[in-house]
Design a protein around this motif. Structure first.
Motif, PDB file in Angstrom:
ATOM      1  N   UNK B 253       0.833  -1.206   0.000  1.00  0.00           N
ATOM      2  CA  UNK B 253       0.000   0.000   0.000  1.00  0.00           C
ATOM      3  C   UNK B 253       0.869   1.260   0.000  1.00  0.00           C
ATOM      4  N   UNK B 255       4.301   1.536  -0.878  1.00  0.00           N
ATOM      5  CA  UNK B 255       5.345   1.685  -1.891  1.00  0.00           C
ATOM      6  C   UNK B 255       4.927   1.233  -3.288  1.00  0.00           C
ATOM      7  N   UNK B 256       3.681   0.766  -3.420  1.00  0.00           N
ATOM      8  CA  UNK B 256       3.147   0.482  -4.747  1.00  0.00           C
ATOM      9  C   UNK B 256       4.007  -0.475  -5.541  1.00  0.00           C
ATOM     10  N   UNK B 257       4.390  -0.048  -6.749  1.00  0.00           N
ATOM     11  CA  UNK B 257       5.010  -0.991  -7.682  1.00  0.00           C
ATOM     12  C   UNK B 257       6.504  -1.250  -7.417  1.00  0.00           C
ATOM     13  N   UNK B 258       7.039  -0.729  -6.322  1.00  0.00           N
ATOM     14  CA  UNK B 258       8.385  -1.194  -5.937  1.00  0.00           C
ATOM     15  C   UNK B 258       8.397  -1.736  -4.502  1.00  0.00           C
TER      16      UNK B 258
END
Lengths: 194, 426
Positions: B253, B255-258
């Motif tokens: 939630x 740091x998203x896509x990393x």
């Protein structure tokens, strides 16, 4: 605007031009993403306003909570929405009653409502969805590179030593050779499935 | 400020690096320090709470290592990366984020012998159960999927025989099973193959090999493709659930896509400890600057050597995907059109003894247990890297008793061929 993949210049233009940001759903709990983003953007010099009806009367990092967008009582350049996709539309509808209108509406990581975005864009508001302004600011300034993140920017210029409260230059060369096309595709597939 | 897209060689030189803010140093400085001073108490708290970007302690992050991480992430087309002490460390850290005790992961049977040992023995003691599948039989991966499967692990170009794996076919199996595909891209390097373009969710490397390229520094790296949805199904609590290590933060939630790369850093590297020395990071970074030049020369030399061996009377067979007659040639043309790598095997008509004899007679090829050096290397896997496997497993992994493995270097190919000729002929 194609909301599956934003050109860096679009994001850069927004972050370079807005000064005041009202954050809908700002949380005083210091492990929530909204708290992280609020604190970071305040440190980078943005004029931050926390909006959360549950905390009126209290402050977030010295800024008093406001109950709703209608209670702002002053113009803001950008509205940053920390709500789930299903709660976006009412916030957009309220935002569209403001005078003057905000220039930008930004929805956080994981949040996307294409119908709400279209509504805002139809009156000239720029929209960003499923992104975090803290991450994008950190990426375009390359500050996020401390975390091993692919900033997708290059520069052969010597950067100033960053100090607290300093605005960082976002004007680095954007690169696509190391782009995250795969990640954008995955997000698009996910949003099409939902 | 334009959105013009630079090429691979430009990224190999520039990505992640810029002149040092303090001194103007153009080469990336070696920040040989354990720790970093905080601005004040609030800054320290922000860093420890993952609220601010910055440095705390070299076991969690280091500015020299960060340049290496961003550079490899850019070359692989990933969102972020984490450098660690070795390729083996990368594998431990990746699986620690994905598996709980009692869980399973599916691995291709054709792997580096050290990985086979690590998966079979060390990981078993953590309760991580490997289930083997055959990369030449995609259905064997499908059959291996169970409700406890948490990941699939393959090599893009597989050790020791340099066979090419059908990454896209296996990524389809992984997607259907709802688990990430991990690709060890060590033998290809991103110059030859970018697994993320073919459906990989996580890429790992031994940086020790072609990326560093000079046989002087150990290192490993994990690249997050940013493609996997860790929250789906609650299968990956390290990513999707509140983490007690950080007062309840949810990494996906936040740091998203990393988020996966961050999990590897703050839950894996921080707590398990296999940090990369900044000096090694500097050596590897310097190596990466010439990766495109070296890799092409490695491949061109390997093809010439393979062709020579294929025509030699003492040689029973050559397993090199760059040869038109090889069973992996079609896959090589699809996945690695610039070259099929520089690590391959051949077998000798004289069997085990002939293999030992050849290794002892070579003058330029060095007999050692590594690949991806500027120097040409030779090893007899059955008596070394794969010696701990039983005979059946040796054959299955392509390391039978008559097999010799080469890692072809960047010397003049005529000299390499002459060396092999004298050693084979005598």
């Amino acid at each position: 605007m194609n909301h599956d993949a934003y050109p860096d210049n679009y994001i850069r233009g927004i972050l370079n031009s807005v000064k005041s940001i009202a954050m809908v759903g700002a949380s005083p709990v210091n492990v929530r993403p909204s708290y992280f983003a609020f604190k970071y953007l305040a440190q980078r010099g943005y004029d931050m306003i926390p909006i959360n009806p549950g905390h009126v009367g209290k402050e977030l990092l010295g800024k008093p909570f406001v109950a709703s967008l209608s209670d702002l009582g002053r113009p803001v350049d950008m509205i940053d929405i920390f709500r789930n996709s299903s709660h976006i539309m009412p916030v957009i509808e309220e935002a569209l009653t403001l005078d003057p209108l905000p220039k930008v509406i930004w929805m956080q990581l994981g949040a996307r409502d294409d119908a709400a975005a279209a509504k805002a864009e139809s009156v000239g508001i720029k929209v960003v969805m499923n992104r975090c302004p803290k991450i994008e600011y950190g990426r375009l300034s390359s500050e996020i590179s401390w975390m091993g993140v692919n900033s997708r920017t290059l520069s052969s210029k010597r950067a100033p030593v960053p100090t607290q409260g300093m605005r960082l230059s976002l004007n680095r060369t954007s690169v696509g050779g190391g782009d995250t096309a795969a990640s954008d595709r995955a997000a698009k597939n996910k949003s099409e499935q939902s | 400020m334009s959105d013009r897209l630079p090429g691979f060689s430009t990224l190999a030189v520039h990505a992640g690096a810029q002149p040092d803010p303090t001194t103007g140093a153009r080469a990336t400085p070696i920040y040989q320090t354990t720790s970093f001073v905080f601005n004040d108490a609030d800054h320290a708290a922000s860093l420890f709470g993952l609220q601010a970007f910055g440095n705390i302690y070299t076991r969690i992050g280091n500015p020299t290592n960060a340049v290496l991480e961003e550079r490899v992430a850019a070359l692989e087309g990933g969102t972020a990366a984490l450098a660690v002490a070795s390729g083996h460390a990368a594998q431990v850290v990746v699986l620690q984020q994905l598996l709980q005790p009692g869980d399973e992961f599916i691995a291709a049977r054709k792997l580096y012998g050290g990985s086979i040992n690590q998966f079979t023995h060390a990981f078993k003691s953590f309760g991580w159960n490997v289930v083997w599948a055959d990369p030449d039989d995609i259905a064997s991966f499908e059959r291996a999927v169970t409700p406890r499967t948490k990941a699939i692990f393959i090599e893009s170009i597989a050790n020791p025989a340099g066979s090419i794996t059908d990454i896209e076919a296996i990524s389809t199996v992984a997607r259907k099973a709802g688990v990430p595909l991990i690709v060890d891209n060590t033998l290809a390097s991103p110059y030859l193959i970018r697994p993320i373009d073919h459906g990989a969710d996580i890429v790992v490397h031994s940086l020790t090999k072609f990326l560093g390229g000079h046989g002087n520094s150990l290192g490993g790296i994990i690249v997050d493709a940013g493609t996997f949805d860790w929250s789906a199904g609650g299968k990956y609590p390290m990513l999707s659930e509140p983490r007690p290590e950080y007062h309840g933060i949810r990494l996906q939630e936040t740091f998203g896509n990393f988020a996966f790369a961050i999990a590897c850093r703050v839950l894996g590297l921080r707590d398990l400890g296999p940090a990369l020395s900044p000096f090694n990071a500097f050596m590897i970074l310097t190596g990466i600057e010439t990766l495109p030049l070296r890799m092409q020369k490695h491949c061109d030399n390997a093809k010439a050597v393979a062709e020579f061996l294929a025509g030699h009377p003492a040689v029973a067979s050559v397993s090199y995907a760059g040869l038109p007659s090889d069973k992996y040639n079609q896959l090589a043309r699809k996945y690695a059109p610039k070259g099929a790598g520089a690590v391959f095997t051949f077998s000798l008509k004289g069997g085990y003894d002939a293999g030992v004899n050849l290794v002892s007679k070579l003058q330029l090829f060095s007999h050692l247990a590594n690949v991806g050096d500027t120097r040409s290397l030779v090893i007899h896997p059955a008596s070394t890297t794969h010696s701990q496997l039983d005979d059946a497993a040796k054959v299955k992994s392509g390391a039978g008793p008559d097999v010799v493995r080469l890692s072809v270097g960047i010397e003049d190919k005529e000299d390499l061929i002459a060396d092999l000729e004298q050693a084979l002929g005598a």
